[in-house]
Motif scaffolding. Structure first.
Motif, PDB file in Angstrom:
ATOM      1  N   HIS A  42       6.621 -20.461  -5.300  1.00 39.75           N
ATOM      2  CA  HIS A  42       5.443 -19.652  -5.625  1.00 39.75           C
ATOM      3  C   HIS A  42       5.641 -18.967  -6.981  1.00 39.75           C
ATOM      4  O   HIS A  42       4.770 -18.986  -7.846  1.00 39.75           O
ATOM      5  CB  HIS A  42       5.215 -18.624  -4.516  1.00 39.75           C
ATOM      6  CG  HIS A  42       3.847 -17.998  -4.536  1.00 39.75           C
ATOM      7  ND1 HIS A  42       3.343 -17.281  -3.476  1.00 39.75           N
ATOM      8  CD2 HIS A  42       2.873 -17.992  -5.472  1.00 39.75           C
ATOM      9  CE1 HIS A  42       2.128 -16.850  -3.782  1.00 39.75           C
ATOM     10  NE2 HIS A  42       1.826 -17.259  -4.975  1.00 39.75           N
ATOM     11  N   GLU A  43       6.831 -18.384  -7.185  1.00 45.71           N
ATOM     12  CA  GLU A  43       7.115 -17.719  -8.471  1.00 45.71           C
ATOM     13  C   GLU A  43       7.089 -18.717  -9.626  1.00 45.71           C
ATOM     14  O   GLU A  43       6.562 -18.430 -10.697  1.00 45.71           O
ATOM     15  CB  GLU A  43       8.495 -17.036  -8.432  1.00 45.71           C
ATOM     16  CG  GLU A  43       8.509 -15.777  -7.589  1.00 45.71           C
ATOM     17  CD  GLU A  43       9.890 -15.110  -7.577  1.00 45.71           C
ATOM     18  OE1 GLU A  43      10.615 -15.157  -8.589  1.00 45.71           O
ATOM     19  OE2 GLU A  43      10.248 -14.532  -6.531  1.00 45.71           O
ATOM     20  N   ILE A  44       7.684 -19.891  -9.392  1.00 42.52           N
ATOM     21  CA  ILE A  44       7.750 -20.900 -10.448  1.00 42.52           C
ATOM     22  C   ILE A  44       6.338 -21.361 -10.841  1.00 42.52           C
ATOM     23  O   ILE A  44       6.012 -21.459 -12.022  1.00 42.52           O
ATOM     24  CB  ILE A  44       8.606 -22.105  -9.988  1.00 42.52           C
ATOM     25  CG1 ILE A  44      10.077 -21.691  -9.820  1.00 42.52           C
ATOM     26  CG2 ILE A  44       8.499 -23.263 -10.969  1.00 42.52           C
ATOM     27  CD1 ILE A  44      10.942 -22.765  -9.166  1.00 42.52           C
ATOM     28  N   THR A  45       5.510 -21.641  -9.846  1.00 45.73           N
ATOM     29  CA  THR A  45       4.156 -22.122 -10.171  1.00 45.73           C
ATOM     30  C   THR A  45       3.352 -21.035 -10.876  1.00 45.73           C
ATOM     31  O   THR A  45       2.630 -21.331 -11.832  1.00 45.73           O
ATOM     32  CB  THR A  45       3.396 -22.600  -8.912  1.00 45.73           C
ATOM     33  OG1 THR A  45       3.469 -21.603  -7.898  1.00 45.73           O
ATOM     34  CG2 THR A  45       3.964 -23.898  -8.384  1.00 45.73           C
ATOM     35  N   SER A  47       4.373 -18.926 -12.891  1.00 39.57           N
ATOM     36  CA  SER A  47       4.825 -18.758 -14.279  1.00 39.57           C
ATOM     37  C   SER A  47       4.064 -19.663 -15.256  1.00 39.57           C
ATOM     38  O   SER A  47       4.007 -19.388 -16.442  1.00 39.57           O
ATOM     39  CB  SER A  47       6.329 -19.030 -14.383  1.00 39.57           C
ATOM     40  OG  SER A  47       6.577 -20.420 -14.221  1.00 39.57           O
ATOM     41  N   THR A  48       3.481 -20.770 -14.749  1.00 40.80           N
ATOM     42  CA  THR A  48       2.631 -21.578 -15.639  1.00 40.80           C
ATOM     43  C   THR A  48       1.192 -21.651 -15.120  1.00 40.80           C
ATOM     44  O   THR A  48       0.465 -22.607 -15.406  1.00 40.80           O
ATOM     45  CB  THR A  48       3.164 -23.029 -15.807  1.00 40.80           C
ATOM     46  OG1 THR A  48       3.354 -23.597 -14.511  1.00 40.80           O
ATOM     47  CG2 THR A  48       4.458 -23.075 -16.598  1.00 40.80           C
ATOM     48  N   SER A  49       0.811 -20.644 -14.345  1.00 40.89           N
ATOM     49  CA  SER A  49      -0.567 -20.552 -13.834  1.00 40.89           C
ATOM     50  C   SER A  49      -1.010 -21.787 -13.063  1.00 40.89           C
ATOM     51  O   SER A  49      -2.131 -22.264 -13.196  1.00 40.89           O
ATOM     52  CB  SER A  49      -1.562 -20.304 -14.968  1.00 40.89           C
ATOM     53  OG  SER A  49      -1.151 -19.211 -15.730  1.00 40.89           O
ATOM     54  N   VAL A  50      -0.093 -22.345 -12.290  1.00 37.47           N
ATOM     55  CA  VAL A  50      -0.485 -23.437 -11.387  1.00 37.47           C
ATOM     56  C   VAL A  50      -0.768 -22.821 -10.025  1.00 37.47           C
ATOM     57  O   VAL A  50      -0.089 -21.874  -9.622  1.00 37.47           O
ATOM     58  CB  VAL A  50       0.650 -24.465 -11.231  1.00 37.47           C
ATOM     59  CG1 VAL A  50       0.208 -25.619 -10.345  1.00 37.47           C
ATOM     60  CG2 VAL A  50       1.096 -24.989 -12.573  1.00 37.47           C
ATOM     61  N   GLU A  51      -1.749 -23.371  -9.311  1.00 36.78           N
ATOM     62  CA  GLU A  51      -2.034 -22.866  -7.965  1.00 36.78           C
ATOM     63  C   GLU A  51      -0.936 -23.289  -6.996  1.00 36.78           C
ATOM     64  O   GLU A  51      -0.669 -24.471  -6.839  1.00 36.78           O
ATOM     65  CB  GLU A  51      -3.362 -23.433  -7.465  1.00 36.78           C
ATOM     66  CG  GLU A  51      -4.559 -22.950  -8.255  1.00 36.78           C
ATOM     67  CD  GLU A  51      -5.819 -23.689  -7.822  1.00 36.78           C
ATOM     68  OE1 GLU A  51      -6.179 -23.584  -6.634  1.00 36.78           O
ATOM     69  OE2 GLU A  51      -6.435 -24.354  -8.664  1.00 36.78           O
ATOM     70  N   PHE A  52      -0.341 -22.317  -6.325  1.00 38.95           N
ATOM     71  CA  PHE A  52       0.684 -22.591  -5.309  1.00 38.95           C
ATOM     72  C   PHE A  52       0.104 -23.473  -4.198  1.00 38.95           C
ATOM     73  O   PHE A  52       0.801 -24.310  -3.603  1.00 38.95           O
ATOM     74  CB  PHE A  52       1.192 -21.254  -4.744  1.00 38.95           C
ATOM     75  CG  PHE A  52       2.184 -21.378  -3.639  1.00 38.95           C
ATOM     76  CD1 PHE A  52       3.393 -22.028  -3.838  1.00 38.95           C
ATOM     77  CD2 PHE A  52       1.925 -20.839  -2.381  1.00 38.95           C
ATOM     78  CE1 PHE A  52       4.319 -22.145  -2.802  1.00 38.95           C
ATOM     79  CE2 PHE A  52       2.842 -20.945  -1.351  1.00 38.95           C
ATOM     80  CZ  PHE A  52       4.033 -21.596  -1.560  1.00 38.95           C
ATOM     81  N   GLU A  53      -1.188 -23.267  -3.931  1.00 38.26           N
ATOM     82  CA  GLU A  53      -1.978 -24.095  -3.021  1.00 38.26           C
ATOM     83  C   GLU A  53      -1.634 -25.600  -3.060  1.00 38.26           C
ATOM     84  O   GLU A  53      -1.590 -26.260  -2.026  1.00 38.26           O
ATOM     85  CB  GLU A  53      -3.437 -23.903  -3.455  1.00 38.26           C
ATOM     86  CG  GLU A  53      -4.468 -24.093  -2.377  1.00 38.26           C
ATOM     87  CD  GLU A  53      -4.329 -23.124  -1.236  1.00 38.26           C
ATOM     88  OE1 GLU A  53      -3.797 -21.997  -1.434  1.00 38.26           O
ATOM     89  OE2 GLU A  53      -4.726 -23.508  -0.120  1.00 38.26           O
ATOM     90  N   ILE A  54      -1.437 -26.104  -4.285  1.00 39.26           N
ATOM     91  CA  ILE A  54      -1.217 -27.556  -4.444  1.00 39.26           C
ATOM     92  C   ILE A  54       0.013 -28.013  -3.661  1.00 39.26           C
ATOM     93  O   ILE A  54       0.104 -29.155  -3.231  1.00 39.26           O
ATOM     94  CB  ILE A  54      -1.037 -27.927  -5.953  1.00 39.26           C
ATOM     95  CG1 ILE A  54      -2.206 -27.380  -6.786  1.00 39.26           C
ATOM     96  CG2 ILE A  54      -0.917 -29.431  -6.147  1.00 39.26           C
ATOM     97  CD1 ILE A  54      -2.083 -27.706  -8.292  1.00 39.26           C
TER      98      ILE A  54
END
Lengths: 252, 252
Positions: A178-181, A183-190
């Protein structure tokens, strides 16, 4: 009909109360909570109390309180020679006062206060002093629809430890993802379908057989790229250590 | 109707073939595999080949081969100026030969050869050079029922890295739990409902909110007991490091 008293009003106690209450083969005599407010919603259905000395003997008394309080609570139960069980994964059966017939009724599942629990997904691990007490405890497990497992103390300790790995530690890996995603504004949802599939897969094949990815492939280029991308030093350490663990497991 | 060629015959290629084949909005023109044996079961349904030079232009050419082979394969496609995508999480779009209109069609899921795949559980992350190519790729995603996400290169790298944590590393934690339970002859089976629930829980609450256990409670007695019980030094290191990580996340 099995008669029970429940001591405690946390998640485990509350979910057990509801499961027993649904069964026509269990009668809840009394429900104790130190703080009556925690159980007052159930006042019309059952006899609630905040005074241990008012408890009256039943077939089974279930102590579902915090680990540290189990020994003390068991002492203050005002009857003896009945079956008293606690629900902890890590407390010894012998911390229960020896005036009781003692046992453990350990539901191996993660309970939240809000979500409804389907007890067919809650294996109950039973540990018991006297063989004669097995049938009634086994019956209590089966009437709520849970899988029943008879285990010993070492096995319970092992299960509790293994549960930390698959529950708390896996959940922390989700948190790191969750933290990693973020950091580049990716949805954790994916990632959620992959998380579900990873858990689902081992219902049919062993975790050993299910392993894939750069560590088992010994894909040094990808591993190096990933380590460079990780800014948080703890995340980097976790990446390295779990990569090493995978490679050790698979003999590379 | 979208026409496609598929290059490769691994898990991803085969599952994509099946998904496209089911849709009446996709026509598979040719399917290339270096080894014809891998695709001969489909010979009656589609035009199979092991010679790249026989491929004829289609709307979209999908390269689903191992990461190392993508650049080379893309060079040998005997046509240009059509949309060519690879399916890798970690290979740059620019490794595709620049004679093509280039893109990435990255299914973020763990595929096994045997199990059937429900593509509604396979988010497809699309990266693309030219805006004009977005609609047809988006359509290809939606006709097979997959969730569509448009991402950039950094985001794809991030997702690939995060996927290692939630998939490969979680699976390794399951493996460790399997080893631990076997050491005291406990059935690993007992842990499976907990594994599923741990994954399921974060569909409704964040991993941050879902955390429980001895690390977040700072339950030193249990942590010490667990560390003593762990015989394998790597397992001990993992326990310590993930405990530290949880405590850091939750500010303790």
């Amino acid at each position: 009909m099995i008669t029970v008293n429940i001591i405690g009003a946390g998640n485990v106690a509350t979910h057990l109360y509801k499961a027993f209450n649904k069964s026509n083969q269990v009668a809840i005599n009394q429900w104790f909570s130190r703080d009556l407010k925690c159980v007052q919603d159930f006042d019309s259905e059952t006899d609630i109390t905040n005074d241990l000395s008012t408890l009256e003997p039943t077939d089974i008394t279930i102590i579902a309180v915090s680990d540290d309080a189990i020994a003390e609570v068991s002492k203050h139960i005002p009857y003896e020679n009945t079956l008293v069980v606690h629900t902890s994964g890590s407390v010894s059966l012998h911390e229960l006062d020896k005036k009781h017939r003692r046992g453990v009724f350990y539901p191996l599942q993660s309970f939240s206060k809000t979500a409804e629990i389907d007890f067919s997904n809650v294996p109950i691990c039973v540990e018991i002093d006297r063989l004669a007490d097995v049938p009634i405890l086994k019956k209590l497990v089966t009437v709520i629809g849970s899988p029943y497992y008879r285990i010993n103390s070492d096995q319970r300790a092992t299960l509790h430890l293994a549960a930390v790995f698959v529950n708390n530690f896996s959940n922390q890996l989700y948190r790191i993802a969750h933290e990693i995603t973020e950091s580049t504004s990716v949805e954790f949802e994916i990632l959620k379908p992959l998380i579900m599939e990873t858990a689902h897969k081992i219902e049919s094949i062993s975790p050993y057989m299910a392993q894939t990815g750069p560590a088992i492939r010994k894909d040094k280029r990808t591993i190096k790229k990933h380590l460079n991308a990780l800014k948080n030093p703890i995340h980097k350490d976790i990446y390295q250590l779990l990569t090493k663990s995978i490679q050790k497991t698979h003999g590379r």
